[in-house]
Write an enzyme that holds these catalytic residues in place. Structure first.
Site, PDB file in Angstrom:
ATOM      1  N   SER A 122      -7.448  17.281  -7.062  1.00 13.27           N
ATOM      2  CA  SER A 122      -8.582  17.948  -6.415  1.00 13.27           C
ATOM      3  C   SER A 122      -9.873  17.247  -6.815  1.00 13.27           C
ATOM      4  CB  SER A 122      -8.646  19.411  -6.856  1.00 13.27           C
ATOM      5  OG  SER A 122      -9.946  19.917  -6.587  1.00 13.27           O
ATOM      6  N   HIS A 148      -6.773  16.280  -2.409  1.00 10.02           N
ATOM      7  CA  HIS A 148      -7.123  17.677  -2.126  1.00 10.02           C
ATOM      8  C   HIS A 148      -8.649  17.837  -2.136  1.00 10.02           C
ATOM      9  CE1 HIS A 148      -6.142  22.028  -2.118  1.00 10.02           C
ATOM     10  NE2 HIS A 148      -7.193  22.181  -2.923  1.00 10.02           N
ATOM     11  N   ASP A 202     -11.775  20.534  -1.653  1.00  6.45           N
ATOM     12  CA  ASP A 202     -12.101  21.968  -1.689  1.00  6.45           C
ATOM     13  C   ASP A 202     -13.431  22.243  -1.009  1.00  6.45           C
ATOM     14  OD1 ASP A 202      -9.919  23.231  -3.251  1.00  6.45           O
ATOM     15  OD2 ASP A 202     -10.550  21.762  -4.754  1.00  6.45           O
ATOM     16  N   HIS A 235      -8.738  22.104   1.884  1.00 10.83           N
ATOM     17  CA  HIS A 235      -8.566  23.529   1.559  1.00 10.83           C
ATOM     18  C   HIS A 235      -9.869  24.258   1.872  1.00 10.83           C
ATOM     19  CE1 HIS A 235      -7.959  26.567  -2.051  1.00 10.83           C
ATOM     20  NE2 HIS A 235      -7.952  27.179  -0.882  1.00 10.83           N
ATOM     21  N   MET A 242     -12.158  27.279   1.875  1.00 11.07           N
ATOM     22  CA  MET A 242     -12.459  28.591   1.282  1.00 11.07           C
ATOM     23  C   MET A 242     -13.759  29.054   1.924  1.00 11.07           C
ATOM     24  SD  MET A 242     -11.375  27.532  -2.569  1.00 11.07           S
ATOM     25  CE  MET A 242     -11.410  25.788  -2.124  1.00 11.07           C
ATOM     26  N   MET A 296      -2.421  30.425  -4.369  1.00 10.82           N
ATOM     27  CA  MET A 296      -3.442  30.214  -5.398  1.00 10.82           C
ATOM     28  C   MET A 296      -2.934  30.725  -6.746  1.00 10.82           C
ATOM     29  SD  MET A 296      -5.893  28.622  -3.926  1.00 10.82           S
ATOM     30  CE  MET A 296      -6.956  28.551  -5.381  1.00 10.82           C
ATOM     31  N   PHE A 354     -13.619  28.060  -8.381  1.00  9.51           N
ATOM     32  CA  PHE A 354     -14.030  27.145  -9.453  1.00  9.51           C
ATOM     33  C   PHE A 354     -12.837  26.386 -10.018  1.00  9.51           C
ATOM     34  CE2 PHE A 354     -16.950  30.666  -9.203  1.00  9.51           C
ATOM     35  CZ  PHE A 354     -18.195  30.026  -9.167  1.00  9.51           C
ATOM     36  N   GLY A 355     -13.096  25.153 -10.448  1.00  8.90           N
ATOM     37  CA  GLY A 355     -12.082  24.383 -11.150  1.00  8.90           C
ATOM     38  C   GLY A 355     -12.058  24.800 -12.619  1.00  8.90           C
ATOM     39  N   ASP A 358      -2.156  25.862  -6.545  1.00  8.41           N
ATOM     40  CA  ASP A 358      -3.509  25.345  -6.783  1.00  8.41           C
ATOM     41  C   ASP A 358      -4.225  26.209  -7.815  1.00  8.41           C
ATOM     42  OD1 ASP A 358      -6.056  24.256  -6.578  1.00  8.41           O
ATOM     43  OD2 ASP A 358      -6.371  24.843  -4.485  1.00  8.41           O
ATOM     44  N   GLY A 401      -5.297  25.492 -12.251  1.00  7.44           N
ATOM     45  CA  GLY A 401      -4.786  25.460 -13.622  1.00  7.44           C
ATOM     46  C   GLY A 401      -3.523  24.650 -13.814  1.00  7.44           C
ATOM     47  N   GLY A 427      -7.011  19.495 -10.534  1.00  7.81           N
ATOM     48  CA  GLY A 427      -8.380  18.967 -10.634  1.00  7.81           C
ATOM     49  C   GLY A 427      -8.653  18.454 -12.032  1.00  7.81           C
TER      50      GLY A 427
END
Ligand code: DX5
Ligand code: ZN
Length: 214
Positions: free
Chosen positions: A6, A31, A33, A64, A66, A135, A141-142, A173, A175, A195
């Site tokens: 990511s 990826h 975001d 992706h 959001m 998710m 947030f990463g 996606d 962690g 990420g």
């Protein structure tokens, strides 16, 4: 396991070279975001940035969304060079119409569910999509911690896909690291987004390799 780094955790001032870096390091997908400050409490990139980094790799772009109104922006992301577009079923747009719109642009569609949404919510769309994204953090947030309690959802979706003889990919996606990728893989995930697990790793190529082997 396929790995989709990511770009949310990359050096934004050098996005093109960051894409080249993870391409050489063995990434399967890139990826991207997209956040609108409305569906999630953060703002990131839009179609102009995606178009600008598109020439730096031949890897598929996994976009992706959001955002609250994905249907209105499908053309913009298709024009920018998206290969896969995933959007949240919790968003305001009609899910079937959005899938159809993505397909009409020769882009592969996917649906995403937040941690609070049950696995069964994607079942009506399994025969219409290329990918389901589960998710494993609250989107926005990463760098958040992996929610292992999402694994039963991954397994339930994967077994429904198999039961129906479909070939839909299941992506996770949030962690994902060398430590958590094996847990996702065991639950049935085909693709891991990562990420910080890639971009903040001491050796991103090694991190990707270890995650792939999980
Ligand atoms: C979160 C994004 C993720 C995020 C993952 O809303 O959808 O793609 O970048 O970052 P890590 O891997 O650091 O959790
Ligand atoms: Zn994402």
């Amino acid at each position: 396991m396929m790995i989709a780094p990511s770009l949310l955790s990359c050096d934004f001032a050098s996005m093109g070279t960051e894409v080249e870096r993870v391409d050489k390091a063995g990434a399967d997908l890139i990826h991207l975001d997209v956040m609108d400050g409305h569906f999630v409490p953060n703002l990131t990139i839009g179609p102009a940035i995606i178009k600008a980094v598109r020439p730096f790799t031949k890897l598929p772009f996994d976009v992706h969304l959001m955002i609250s109104d994905p249907l209105s922006y499908i053309d913009a992301f298709a024009d920018a060079g998206a290969d896969i577009i995933t959007f949240h079923i919790e968003a305001d747009s009609d899910t079937d119409k959005t899938i159809e719109k993505i397909k009409s642009r020769n882009v592969l569609p996917g649906v995403v569910i937040k941690p609070g949404t049950p696995a069964e919510a994607v079942f009506p769309y399994l025969d219409k999509v290329y990918m389901v994204l589960v998710m494993t953090v609250e989107p926005g947030f990463g760098g958040q911690s992996f929610m292992e309690d999402m694994m039963p959802k991954v397994s339930a979706i994967k077994s429904e896909i198999k039961k129906r003889g479909l070939e839909v990919l299941v992506e996770v996606d949030g962690g994902i690291t060398v430590q958590t990728a094996p847990i996702a893989s065991k639950a049935g995930a085909d693709v891991s987004v990562s990420g910080t697990g890639v971009f903040k790793a001491a050796d991103p190529a090694l991190a990707i390799k270890e995650m792939k082997n999980s």
